[in-house]
Design a protein around this motif. Structure first.
Motif, PDB file in Angstrom:
ATOM      1  N   PHE A  86      11.646   5.422   5.069  1.00  0.00           N
ATOM      2  CA  PHE A  86      10.712   4.735   4.177  1.00  0.00           C
ATOM      3  C   PHE A  86      11.420   3.573   3.506  1.00  0.00           C
ATOM      4  O   PHE A  86      12.615   3.635   3.224  1.00  0.00           O
ATOM      5  CB  PHE A  86      10.212   5.686   3.082  1.00  0.00           C
ATOM      6  CG  PHE A  86       8.935   6.399   3.400  1.00  0.00           C
ATOM      7  CD1 PHE A  86       7.834   6.259   2.576  1.00  0.00           C
ATOM      8  CD2 PHE A  86       8.830   7.214   4.508  1.00  0.00           C
ATOM      9  CE1 PHE A  86       6.649   6.924   2.850  1.00  0.00           C
ATOM     10  CE2 PHE A  86       7.656   7.890   4.795  1.00  0.00           C
ATOM     11  CZ  PHE A  86       6.557   7.743   3.962  1.00  0.00           C
ATOM     12  N   TRP A  88      10.996   1.476  -0.048  1.00  0.00           N
ATOM     13  CA  TRP A  88      10.384   1.575  -1.367  1.00  0.00           C
ATOM     14  C   TRP A  88      10.606   0.265  -2.115  1.00  0.00           C
ATOM     15  O   TRP A  88      11.699  -0.276  -2.083  1.00  0.00           O
ATOM     16  CB  TRP A  88      11.042   2.702  -2.167  1.00  0.00           C
ATOM     17  CG  TRP A  88      10.949   4.039  -1.516  1.00  0.00           C
ATOM     18  CD1 TRP A  88      11.771   4.544  -0.547  1.00  0.00           C
ATOM     19  CD2 TRP A  88       9.987   5.045  -1.776  1.00  0.00           C
ATOM     20  NE1 TRP A  88      11.378   5.810  -0.204  1.00  0.00           N
ATOM     21  CE2 TRP A  88      10.280   6.144  -0.941  1.00  0.00           C
ATOM     22  CE3 TRP A  88       8.894   5.137  -2.652  1.00  0.00           C
ATOM     23  CZ2 TRP A  88       9.539   7.315  -0.958  1.00  0.00           C
ATOM     24  CZ3 TRP A  88       8.150   6.308  -2.668  1.00  0.00           C
ATOM     25  CH2 TRP A  88       8.466   7.376  -1.827  1.00  0.00           C
ATOM     26  N   THR A  96       6.763   2.047  -4.773  1.00  0.00           N
ATOM     27  CA  THR A  96       5.812   2.315  -3.708  1.00  0.00           C
ATOM     28  C   THR A  96       6.556   2.374  -2.386  1.00  0.00           C
ATOM     29  O   THR A  96       7.309   1.457  -2.051  1.00  0.00           O
ATOM     30  CB  THR A  96       4.729   1.215  -3.645  1.00  0.00           C
ATOM     31  OG1 THR A  96       4.064   1.165  -4.913  1.00  0.00           O
ATOM     32  CG2 THR A  96       3.716   1.500  -2.547  1.00  0.00           C
ATOM     33  N   ILE A  98       6.429   3.101   1.877  1.00  0.00           N
ATOM     34  CA  ILE A  98       5.678   3.179   3.129  1.00  0.00           C
ATOM     35  C   ILE A  98       6.695   3.342   4.258  1.00  0.00           C
ATOM     36  O   ILE A  98       7.866   3.006   4.100  1.00  0.00           O
ATOM     37  CB  ILE A  98       4.797   1.924   3.360  1.00  0.00           C
ATOM     38  CG1 ILE A  98       5.650   0.666   3.395  1.00  0.00           C
ATOM     39  CG2 ILE A  98       3.689   1.834   2.306  1.00  0.00           C
ATOM     40  CD1 ILE A  98       4.890  -0.598   3.783  1.00  0.00           C
ATOM     41  N   LYS A 111       0.567   7.542   8.853  1.00  0.00           N
ATOM     42  CA  LYS A 111       0.223   6.501   7.898  1.00  0.00           C
ATOM     43  C   LYS A 111       0.408   7.110   6.517  1.00  0.00           C
ATOM     44  O   LYS A 111      -0.191   8.140   6.211  1.00  0.00           O
ATOM     45  CB  LYS A 111      -1.218   6.034   8.085  1.00  0.00           C
ATOM     46  CG  LYS A 111      -1.468   5.370   9.423  1.00  0.00           C
ATOM     47  CD  LYS A 111      -2.905   4.908   9.542  1.00  0.00           C
ATOM     48  CE  LYS A 111      -3.158   4.240  10.867  1.00  0.00           C
ATOM     49  NZ  LYS A 111      -4.563   3.782  10.982  1.00  0.00           N
ATOM     50  N   SER A 112       1.251   6.500   5.710  1.00  0.00           N
ATOM     51  CA  SER A 112       1.582   7.093   4.432  1.00  0.00           C
ATOM     52  C   SER A 112       1.860   6.009   3.401  1.00  0.00           C
ATOM     53  O   SER A 112       2.442   4.977   3.715  1.00  0.00           O
ATOM     54  CB  SER A 112       2.825   7.984   4.599  1.00  0.00           C
ATOM     55  OG  SER A 112       3.144   8.638   3.409  1.00  0.00           O
ATOM     56  N   CYS A 113       1.436   6.278   2.187  1.00  0.00           N
ATOM     57  CA  CYS A 113       1.776   5.424   1.043  1.00  0.00           C
ATOM     58  C   CYS A 113       1.975   6.362  -0.145  1.00  0.00           C
ATOM     59  O   CYS A 113       1.084   7.134  -0.493  1.00  0.00           O
ATOM     60  CB  CYS A 113       0.671   4.419   0.754  1.00  0.00           C
ATOM     61  SG  CYS A 113       1.082   3.310  -0.626  1.00  0.00           S
ATOM     62  N   ARG A 115       3.586   6.558  -4.184  1.00  0.00           N
ATOM     63  CA  ARG A 115       4.058   5.773  -5.316  1.00  0.00           C
ATOM     64  C   ARG A 115       4.300   6.697  -6.503  1.00  0.00           C
ATOM     65  O   ARG A 115       3.661   7.732  -6.632  1.00  0.00           O
ATOM     66  CB  ARG A 115       3.106   4.638  -5.657  1.00  0.00           C
ATOM     67  CG  ARG A 115       1.715   5.043  -5.960  1.00  0.00           C
ATOM     68  CD  ARG A 115       0.742   3.855  -5.936  1.00  0.00           C
ATOM     69  NE  ARG A 115      -0.595   4.277  -6.289  1.00  0.00           N
ATOM     70  CZ  ARG A 115      -1.181   4.041  -7.454  1.00  0.00           C
ATOM     71  NH1 ARG A 115      -0.564   3.339  -8.390  1.00  0.00           N
ATOM     72  NH2 ARG A 115      -2.389   4.467  -7.710  1.00  0.00           N
ATOM     73  N   SER A 123      -0.090   9.991  -3.648  1.00  0.00           N
ATOM     74  CA  SER A 123       0.180   9.935  -2.212  1.00  0.00           C
ATOM     75  C   SER A 123      -1.113   9.926  -1.412  1.00  0.00           C
ATOM     76  O   SER A 123      -2.120  10.526  -1.794  1.00  0.00           O
ATOM     77  CB  SER A 123       1.061  11.111  -1.773  1.00  0.00           C
ATOM     78  OG  SER A 123       0.348  12.322  -1.851  1.00  0.00           O
ATOM     79  N   ASP A 125      -1.452  10.460   2.681  1.00  0.00           N
ATOM     80  CA  ASP A 125      -0.768  10.704   3.950  1.00  0.00           C
ATOM     81  C   ASP A 125      -1.789  11.088   5.011  1.00  0.00           C
ATOM     82  O   ASP A 125      -2.666  11.916   4.757  1.00  0.00           O
ATOM     83  CB  ASP A 125       0.247  11.851   3.808  1.00  0.00           C
ATOM     84  CG  ASP A 125       1.327  11.530   2.804  1.00  0.00           C
ATOM     85  OD1 ASP A 125       1.989  10.501   2.972  1.00  0.00           O
ATOM     86  OD2 ASP A 125       1.501  12.316   1.856  1.00  0.00           O
ATOM     87  N   GLU A 141      -9.113   7.623   3.612  1.00  0.00           N
ATOM     88  CA  GLU A 141      -8.751   6.693   2.530  1.00  0.00           C
ATOM     89  C   GLU A 141      -9.820   6.588   1.450  1.00  0.00           C
ATOM     90  O   GLU A 141      -9.500   6.469   0.268  1.00  0.00           O
ATOM     91  CB  GLU A 141      -8.454   5.306   3.105  1.00  0.00           C
ATOM     92  CG  GLU A 141      -7.134   5.244   3.821  1.00  0.00           C
ATOM     93  CD  GLU A 141      -6.798   3.846   4.302  1.00  0.00           C
ATOM     94  OE1 GLU A 141      -6.951   2.900   3.498  1.00  0.00           O
ATOM     95  OE2 GLU A 141      -6.373   3.727   5.455  1.00  0.00           O
ATOM     96  N   GLU A 145      -6.333   8.932  -3.353  1.00  0.00           N
ATOM     97  CA  GLU A 145      -4.994   9.506  -3.295  1.00  0.00           C
ATOM     98  C   GLU A 145      -4.963  10.905  -3.917  1.00  0.00           C
ATOM     99  O   GLU A 145      -5.774  11.222  -4.776  1.00  0.00           O
ATOM    100  CB  GLU A 145      -4.021   8.650  -4.113  1.00  0.00           C
ATOM    101  CG  GLU A 145      -3.930   7.216  -3.725  1.00  0.00           C
ATOM    102  CD  GLU A 145      -3.164   6.418  -4.761  1.00  0.00           C
ATOM    103  OE1 GLU A 145      -2.128   5.857  -4.390  1.00  0.00           O
ATOM    104  OE2 GLU A 145      -3.593   6.366  -5.941  1.00  0.00           O
TER     105      GLU A 145
END
Length: 153
Positions: A86, A88, A96, A98, A111-113, A115, A123, A125, A141, A145
């Motif tokens: 990742f 950050w 954050t 990814i 696919k992940s974000c 923070r 998150s 994911d 989405e 989150e």
């Protein structure tokens, strides 16, 4: 204060979110700690199953690129294999993260974000089957989150 290591460490739970709509949001705990060897580990588990039955257990090697960019190399203890690294970035309020480029594990595109800011951890994911192009796991989405709050350092 934007120290990545001090802000990520802690025990987080999405209790408020889960209690607001239990059929949509399972109650999940995430615990992130620094080991004696200086690397970080994290475990994620469904509250009703307990930490001993974690569905995710990762090791993070933290490498500082500069004051606002960190790279983490990740190893999955449960699968006994490396996972996607990742990147950050600090925006003044949140770190954050990814995946660092294309992230595919087995036949799944990840696919992940994620923070965090020291009190809140968010998150989203998802895993997408690369053979069928269908979502295999995670929340859509539009549902938003997962929203975790720090319980303890």
């Amino acid at each position: 204060m934007n120290n990545f290591e001090s802000l990520i460490e802690g025990h987080y739970r999405n209790q408020r979110q889960a209690m607001s709509n239990p059929s949509q949001w399972p109650q999940i705990d995430i615990r992130i700690w620094k080991t004696d060897s200086g690397v970080f580990e994290s475990k994620s588990w469904y509250k009703y199953q307990g930490e001993e039955n974690a569905y995710n257990w990762l090791r993070y090697r933290v490498m500082y690129m500069d004051e606002t960019t960190v790279k983490t190399d990740i190893f999955n203890y449960i699968k006994n294999e490396d996972s996607c690294p990742f990147i950050w970035t600090w925006d003044g309020k949140w770190w954050t993260g990814i995946p660092d480029g294309w992230c595919q594990v087995d036949k799944y595109l990840i696919k992940s974000c994620i923070r965090f800011n020291g009190l809140d951890y968010r998150s989203l994911d998802q895993g997408w089957n690369t053979e069928t192009n269908e979502q295999a796991w995670g929340k859509p989405e539009e549902e938003g989150e997962f929203q975790f709050t720090l319980l303890a350092k």
